[in-house]
Design an enzyme around this catalytic site. Structure first.
Site, short mmCIF file in Angstrom:
data_model
loop_
_atom_site.label_atom_id
_atom_site.label_comp_id
_atom_site.label_asym_id
_atom_site.label_seq_id
_atom_site.Cartn_x
_atom_site.Cartn_y
_atom_site.Cartn_z
CG PHE A 252 -2.23 -0.91 -2.05
CD1 PHE A 252 -2.04 -0.93 -3.42
CD2 PHE A 252 -1.14 -0.69 -1.24
CE1 PHE A 252 -0.79 -0.73 -3.98
CE2 PHE A 252 0.12 -0.48 -1.78
CZ PHE A 252 0.30 -0.51 -3.16
CB ILE B 90 -6.30 5.57 11.05
CG1 ILE B 90 -6.04 4.11 10.67
CG2 ILE B 90 -6.84 5.69 12.45
CD1 ILE B 90 -5.10 3.39 11.62
N GLY B 91 -6.76 6.15 7.69
CA GLY B 91 -6.01 6.55 6.50
C GLY B 91 -6.52 5.88 5.25
CD GLU B 92 -9.33 5.85 1.01
OE1 GLU B 92 -10.15 6.40 1.76
OE2 GLU B 92 -9.56 4.82 0.35
N GLY B 93 -4.87 4.66 1.37
CA GLY B 93 -3.71 4.54 0.50
C GLY B 93 -4.15 4.08 -0.88
CB THR C 49 -10.05 2.15 3.77
OG1 THR C 49 -10.63 2.53 2.53
CG2 THR C 49 -10.35 3.20 4.81
CG ASP D 256 7.30 4.52 -1.53
OD1 ASP D 256 7.83 5.57 -1.93
OD2 ASP D 256 6.07 4.34 -1.53
N1 ATP Z 1 -0.09 0.45 11.04
C1 ATP Z 1 -0.65 1.63 11.04
N2 ATP Z 1 -0.98 2.24 12.20
C2 ATP Z 1 -1.55 3.47 12.20
N3 ATP Z 1 -1.82 4.18 11.08
C3 ATP Z 1 -1.52 3.62 9.90
C4 ATP Z 1 -0.92 2.33 9.81
N4 ATP Z 1 -0.72 2.04 8.50
C5 ATP Z 1 -1.17 3.09 7.81
N5 ATP Z 1 -1.65 4.05 8.64
C6 ATP Z 1 -2.25 5.33 8.25
O1 ATP Z 1 -2.97 5.12 7.06
C7 ATP Z 1 -2.46 5.94 6.00
C8 ATP Z 1 -2.52 5.17 4.71
O2 ATP Z 1 -1.56 4.13 4.76
P1 ATP Z 1 -1.19 3.25 3.50
O3 ATP Z 1 0.05 2.51 3.84
O4 ATP Z 1 -2.36 2.45 3.09
O5 ATP Z 1 -0.99 4.27 2.37
P2 ATP Z 1 0.06 5.42 2.08
O6 ATP Z 1 1.44 4.94 2.40
O7 ATP Z 1 -0.35 6.69 2.77
O8 ATP Z 1 -0.18 5.62 0.56
P3 ATP Z 1 0.20 4.63 -0.61
O9 ATP Z 1 -0.35 3.29 -0.29
O10 ATP Z 1 -0.46 5.28 -1.76
O11 ATP Z 1 1.69 4.66 -0.63
C9 ATP Z 1 -1.04 6.31 6.45
O12 ATP Z 1 -0.63 7.53 5.90
C10 ATP Z 1 -1.18 6.37 7.96
O13 ATP Z 1 -1.68 7.65 8.33
#
Ligand code: ATP
Length: 455
Positions: free
Chosen positions: A142, A137-140, A144, A256
């Site tokens: 840190f 559902i996403g990638e950050g 996936t 943040d």
């Molecule tokens: N608890 C959750 N429930 C549903 N989707 C989520 C959840 N946590 C994160 N996501 C999805 O995953 C994506 C990546 O989240 P993550 O917190 O890893 O990184 P980010 O905030 O987008 O980027 P970064 O870590 O670089 O700040 C989010 O943008 C969101 O779409």
């Protein structure tokens, strides 16, 4: 109708009183592992101990006390005070898996597995269908994020750290665990557990099913948020941050706050997420700040903090001000494709406000009518206060929540008394059309959040 509590007791007394009373929605603290700041580290360790002493003293049901299923192979419940400093790099040397969690008995979840909070790697592996891309559902920064369905049917989100996480990112990943494991509030994403298995590091958190606030503002989720819904969301966010600042046993600064870190439920409730940069505020109530390395996202960062490296709760208030502008205008904090005078959205929106033209700054997706126009103007006024150059002039998050509450009340009263013909529904078609073309017109696809971490 959603009911939102408005905190009112005195800050420090309330913090002491409520330390750990999670059932009331005000609760335990979080800590941040900060390698640069030894004082904070000492405070952090002592707070971790205090927290877990409390946690294991029988007030709340914990993972280690919960009944264990026989089939929970490969799990190891940490008893006593977990040493967070060793959730780490050397885990691969340790063949045994490591899980700790806090009880969700008070969260109202019906899932017994979530209530017990211990997960094995095998379970997570199956729950994500072997980390299938279909469940991604996403990638950050840190790693996936996956959606996962546990055996009992409950849905959770899994944050799986990249295997080659650099030390700095690993520290932030651990920091997110440290923070999440100590907070519980309906407007903050819930933490269910943490698991290590060989090189794998996994956080199990609440799954929030309706995307991010940014996606809603961009129109790639939902039907477009109307002003009343935006006010509800802003109040939710304000309550979540107020809890972090005032109702934990040690103030927590998120660092943040931005629309892409606000997750939205199907009922349009907001939950603040991404605690990778969060850290402790000053423990001494008389201290005005802590000194720290600058972290955050460009466009949202408090200029006072950037200049002095002095961090306080008011830095979150600044970012919240940027977020309010983002929510009212629909624009990103920095819009590189716009004419020069409009590129920095807060400057432009504040200019419009000063000229009495806040309606020009309104998101084209919003209906124009006297009640909406007035609500937007008032929210921008509040944003203006949050964005004060000197942090001392900014309101607290608690008072932001109260002001927003009043704006919403006034808005609701006006809309219930104003007939719908007050709104410019004739413009709705044009607005919708503008929404559709927005990405092309303004080059939103070129925009990204610019993460900023000082070296
Ligand atoms: N608890 C959750 N429930 C549903 N989707 C989520 C959840 N946590 C994160 N996501 C999805 O995953 C994506 C990546 O989240 P993550 O917190 O890893 O990184 P980010 O905030 O987008 O980027 P970064 O870590 O670089 O700040 C989010 O943008 C969101 O779409």
């Amino acid at each position: 109708m959603r009911k939102t509590p408005s905190p009112s007791l005195h800050k420090s007394n309330q913090r002491k009183k409520n330390a750990g009373l999670q059932d009331r929605g005000v609760g335990n603290g979080k800590q941040r592992h900060n390698v640069e700041n030894h004082t904070s580290l000492t405070n952090f360790k002592s707070s971790v101990k205090n927290f877990f002493t409390f946690l294991f003293s029988g007030k709340r049901k914990t993972a280690s006390e919960a009944p264990q299923g026989d089939d929970r192979k490969n799990t190891h419940n940490v008893k006593g005070v977990p040493d967070f400093t060793d959730i780490s790099s050397d885990s691969s040397k340790n063949s045994s898996k490591r899980v700790f969690s806090h009880s969700s008995a008070s969260s109202g979840t019906s899932s017994s597995q979530l209530a017990m909070g211990n997960f094995t790697f095998d379970e997570i592996y199956k729950a994500t269908a072997k980390f299938s891309l279909d469940n991604k559902i996403g990638e950050g920064a840190f790693g996936t994020v996956y959606k996962a369905k546990l055996i009992d049917g409950s849905l959770v989100a899994i944050k799986r750290a990249k295997k080659d996480l650099q030390n700095k990112n690993l520290a932030e990943f651990k920091n997110e665990i440290n923070t999440l494991s100590r907070i519980e509030h309906r407007n903050l994403v819930r933490w269910y557990g943490y698991l290590e298995h060989a090189e794998e590091k996994i956080i199990v958190i609440e799954y929030v099913n309706n995307g991010t606030l940014r996606e809603h503002l961009d129109g790639i989720r939902g039907d477009g948020l109307e002003i009343g819904e935006r006010l509800d969301i802003a109040i939710d966010v304000a309550h979540g941050i107020t809890y972090l600042h005032m109702y934990t046993d040690h103030p927590i600064i998120h660092r943040d706050i931005k629309a892409s870190n606000i997750l939205i439920t199907d009922k349009l409730q907001a939950k603040v997420a991404d605690f990778g940069f969060a850290r402790l505020g000053a423990e001494d109530p008389n201290a005005t700040h802590v000194s720290t390395q600058i972290k955050g996202t460009a466009g949202y960062m408090d200029p006072d903090y950037m200049r002095t490296q002095h961090l306080s709760e008011q830095s979150d208030v600044y970012s919240f001000g940027v977020l309010l502008v983002e929510m009212m205008t629909g624009r990103y904090p920095v819009e590189p494709m716009r004419p020069l005078s409009e590129r920095v959205t807060i400057k432009w929106a504040m200019q419009m406000l000063k000229q009495g033209e806040s309606v020009i700054a309104m998101d084209p997706r919003l209906s124009r009518n006297p009640a909406s126009n007035k609500a937007v103007r008032k929210v921008l006024k509040l944003a203006f206060q949050c964005l004060a150059p000197s942090r001392r002039s900014r309101p607290t998050m608690k008072s932001c929540a109260e002001v927003l509450w009043d704006i919403r009340k006034d808005f609701k009263e006006r809309t219930s008394s104003d007939p719908p013909h007050g709104s410019h529904h004739s413009a709705d078609f044009l607005q919708r059309d503008a929404r559709k073309n927005r990405h092309m017109t303004f080059g939103i696809e070129d925009r990204k959040d610019y993460k900023f971490v000082s070296s």
